[in-house]
Design a protein around this motif. Structure first.
Motif, PDB file in Angstrom:
ATOM      1  N   HIS A  95       0.859  -1.189   0.000  1.00  0.00           N
ATOM      2  CA  HIS A  95       0.000   0.000   0.000  1.00  0.00           C
ATOM      3  C   HIS A  95       0.894   1.239   0.000  1.00  0.00           C
ATOM      4  O   HIS A  95       1.963   1.246   0.607  1.00  0.00           O
ATOM      5  CB  HIS A  95      -0.914  -0.008   1.226  1.00  0.00           C
ATOM      6  N   GLU A  97       0.815   3.845   1.605  1.00  0.00           N
ATOM      7  CA  GLU A  97       1.169   4.361   2.936  1.00  0.00           C
ATOM      8  C   GLU A  97       2.261   3.512   3.583  1.00  0.00           C
ATOM      9  O   GLU A  97       2.988   3.986   4.453  1.00  0.00           O
ATOM     10  CB  GLU A  97      -0.104   4.440   3.804  1.00  0.00           C
ATOM     11  N   ALA A 169      -4.801  10.494  -5.853  1.00  0.00           N
ATOM     12  CA  ALA A 169      -6.272  10.421  -5.752  1.00  0.00           C
ATOM     13  C   ALA A 169      -6.726   9.842  -4.414  1.00  0.00           C
ATOM     14  O   ALA A 169      -7.917   9.674  -4.191  1.00  0.00           O
ATOM     15  CB  ALA A 169      -6.829   9.579  -6.898  1.00  0.00           C
ATOM     16  N   ILE A 170      -5.789   9.506  -3.527  1.00  0.00           N
ATOM     17  CA  ILE A 170      -6.178   8.855  -2.264  1.00  0.00           C
ATOM     18  C   ILE A 170      -6.599   9.894  -1.219  1.00  0.00           C
ATOM     19  O   ILE A 170      -5.971  10.940  -1.079  1.00  0.00           O
ATOM     20  CB  ILE A 170      -5.017   7.980  -1.729  1.00  0.00           C
ATOM     21  N   GLY A 171      -7.664   9.562  -0.501  1.00  0.00           N
ATOM     22  CA  GLY A 171      -8.016  10.333   0.691  1.00  0.00           C
ATOM     23  C   GLY A 171      -8.932  11.523   0.474  1.00  0.00           C
ATOM     24  O   GLY A 171      -9.188  12.281   1.403  1.00  0.00           O
ATOM     25  N   GLY A 172      -9.470  11.692  -0.735  1.00  0.00           N
ATOM     26  CA  GLY A 172     -10.353  12.834  -0.973  1.00  0.00           C
ATOM     27  C   GLY A 172     -11.747  12.403  -1.370  1.00  0.00           C
ATOM     28  O   GLY A 172     -12.256  11.385  -0.909  1.00  0.00           O
ATOM     29  N   VAL A 230     -11.613   0.560  -0.868  1.00  0.00           N
ATOM     30  CA  VAL A 230     -12.208   1.769  -0.302  1.00  0.00           C
ATOM     31  C   VAL A 230     -11.549   2.094   1.033  1.00  0.00           C
ATOM     32  O   VAL A 230     -11.495   1.243   1.927  1.00  0.00           O
ATOM     33  CB  VAL A 230     -13.729   1.566  -0.080  1.00  0.00           C
ATOM     34  N   GLY A 231     -11.067   3.310   1.181  1.00  0.00           N
ATOM     35  CA  GLY A 231     -10.427   3.728   2.423  1.00  0.00           C
ATOM     36  C   GLY A 231     -11.391   4.469   3.336  1.00  0.00           C
ATOM     37  O   GLY A 231     -12.236   3.861   3.994  1.00  0.00           O
ATOM     38  N   HIS A 232     -11.317   5.803   3.362  1.00  0.00           N
ATOM     39  CA  HIS A 232     -12.032   6.556   4.402  1.00  0.00           C
ATOM     40  C   HIS A 232     -13.545   6.367   4.398  1.00  0.00           C
ATOM     41  O   HIS A 232     -14.159   6.400   5.463  1.00  0.00           O
ATOM     42  CB  HIS A 232     -11.643   8.044   4.384  1.00  0.00           C
TER      43      HIS A 232
HETATM   44  P1  PGA Z   1      -9.375   6.400   0.151  1.00  0.00           P
HETATM   45  O1  PGA Z   1      -8.192   5.342   0.417  1.00  0.00           O
HETATM   46  O2  PGA Z   1     -10.567   5.605  -0.301  1.00  0.00           O
HETATM   47  O3  PGA Z   1      -9.564   7.072   1.459  1.00  0.00           O
HETATM   48  O4  PGA Z   1      -8.877   7.315  -0.919  1.00  0.00           O
HETATM   49  C1  PGA Z   1      -7.936   4.302  -0.448  1.00  0.00           C
HETATM   50  C2  PGA Z   1      -6.702   3.588   0.002  1.00  0.00           C
HETATM   51  O5  PGA Z   1      -5.707   4.242   0.356  1.00  0.00           O
HETATM   52  O6  PGA Z   1      -6.660   2.360   0.064  1.00  0.00           O
END
Ligand code: PGA
Length: 248
Positions: A95, A97, A169-172, A230-232
Motif C-alpha cells: 500500500h 502508505e 487520488a487517495i483520501g479525498g 475503499v479507504g475513508h
Molecule cells: P481512500 O483510500 O478511499 O480514502 O482514498 C484508499 C486507500 O488508500 O486504500
C-alpha cells in the motif's frame, strides 16, 4: 460476477468496541448487497476477534500489511502465518502508505510470493505519486508491477489481485475518471502479459483512491475493473452501506 469491495480501515477505529460497531453495520449492509463480495481489512489487532464473532459467509478478512519472513527478529512485524491464523484470507501488499514508510517494490514482490505459498491471496497495490503530461506514470507503474510479480509463476497470476491506487487520488472525494482508469486497466494487462505471457490478460484489477457512494458504480461499470479498494468511506458506516448498496 460479484464486485470485490475491500474495506481498508487503515489505523481506525480507536477501540475494539468501536471496531465491533463498525463491523456490525458493515455486516448488516453486506446482507442486502447481493452483488458484492466484501473483504474487510481491519487493524491487525482487531482481526482475530472480529473474525471469531462473525458467523456468516459473505465477508472475508484481510490483513493490511505483513512481512515476507516466516518469523524471527522483526519487532512490530506480523507474519503471513500469524495473519492467516487470526483469520485473514487476503493481505494488502505494498500500500502506498507502507511504501511511504520505506517498503520497497522488491519487498512487496517477496510478500506476494510468500502469501501465495501460505494460501493467502495478495492484493498488490501499485500507483504513481503524481501525473504530468509526459506519461511518466506508466513507467512508474510498470516498474512496480514487474517487481511485484517478479517471483510469481505464470500459473499463479490470476491468484494475485492488483489494486491500482494513484497516490494523488487517495483520501479525498474526487476519484480518477473511469475513462482514465480504463486506459490504465489495459496498460496493466499489457504489462503483465509482457512480463509473464498470455495469462496476464486474465489478471484481476481493482481501483482505489477516493471511492465514494457516488462514483463507485460508474467506476465498476466503465473502467474494466472487477472491484474497488475503499479507504475513508469504509469507516463511515452510513456512507459505506450506501456505497455497497449502490452496486445492486
Ligand atoms: P481512500 O483510500 O478511499 O480514502 O482514498 C484508499 C486507500 O488508500 O486504500
Amino acid at each position: 460476477m460479484k464486485a470485490i469491495i475491500v474495506a481498508n480501515w487503515k489505523m481506525n477505529p480507536a477501540t475494539m468496541r468501536e471496531a465491533k460497531k463498525l463491523f456490525d453495520a458493515t455486516r448488516e449492509a453486506s446482507e442486502s448487497a447481493r452483488n458484492v463480495g466484501l473483504i474487510v481489512a481491519p487493524p491487525a489487532i482487531f482481526l482475530r476477534e472480529l473474525r471469531a464473532r462473525y458467523k456468516g459467509k459473505r465477508i472475508a478478512f484481510a490483513a493490511q500489511s505483513t512481512n515476507a519472513e516466516a518469523g524471527g527478529a522483526f519487532t512490530g512485524g506480523i507474519s503471513l502465518l500469524q495473519a492467516k491464523d487470526a483469520g485473514a484470507q487476503y493481505v494488502i501488499v505494498g500500500h502506498s502508505e507502507r511504501r511511504a514508510k520505506g517498503e520497497t517494490s522488491e519487498e512487496a514482490g517477496k510478500i506476494v510470493v510468500a502469501a501465495l505459498a501460505s494460501g493467502v491471496t495478495p492484493i498488490l497495490c501499485v500507483g504513481e505519486l503524481s501525473r504530468t503530461h509526459s506519461g511518466e506514470h506508466f513507467s512508474f507503474v510498470r516498474e512496480q508491477l514487474q517487481a511485484g510479480f517478479a517471483g510469481v509463476e505464470p500459473g499463479k497470476i490470476v491468484k494475485v489481485l492488483i489494486a491500482y491506487e494513484p497516490v494523488w487520488a487517495i483520501g479525498g472525494e474526487k476519484t480518477m475518471s473511469p475513462h482514465d482508469m480504463h486506459e490504465m486497466t489495459i496498460f496493466i494487462k499489457k504489462t503483465i502479459v509482457g512480463a509473464k505471457g498470455e495469462a496476464g490478460m486474465n489478471v484481476k484489477i481493482l481501483y482505489g483512491g477516493s471511492t465514494t457512494e457516488s462514483n463507485a458504480a460508474p467506476m465498476l461499470q466503465e473502467s474494466g475493473v472487477v472491484g474497488l479498494l475503499v479507504g475513508h468511506v469504509s469507516i463511515d458506516a452510513y456512507r459505506f452501506s450506501t456505497l455497497i448498496n449502490s452496486l445492486g
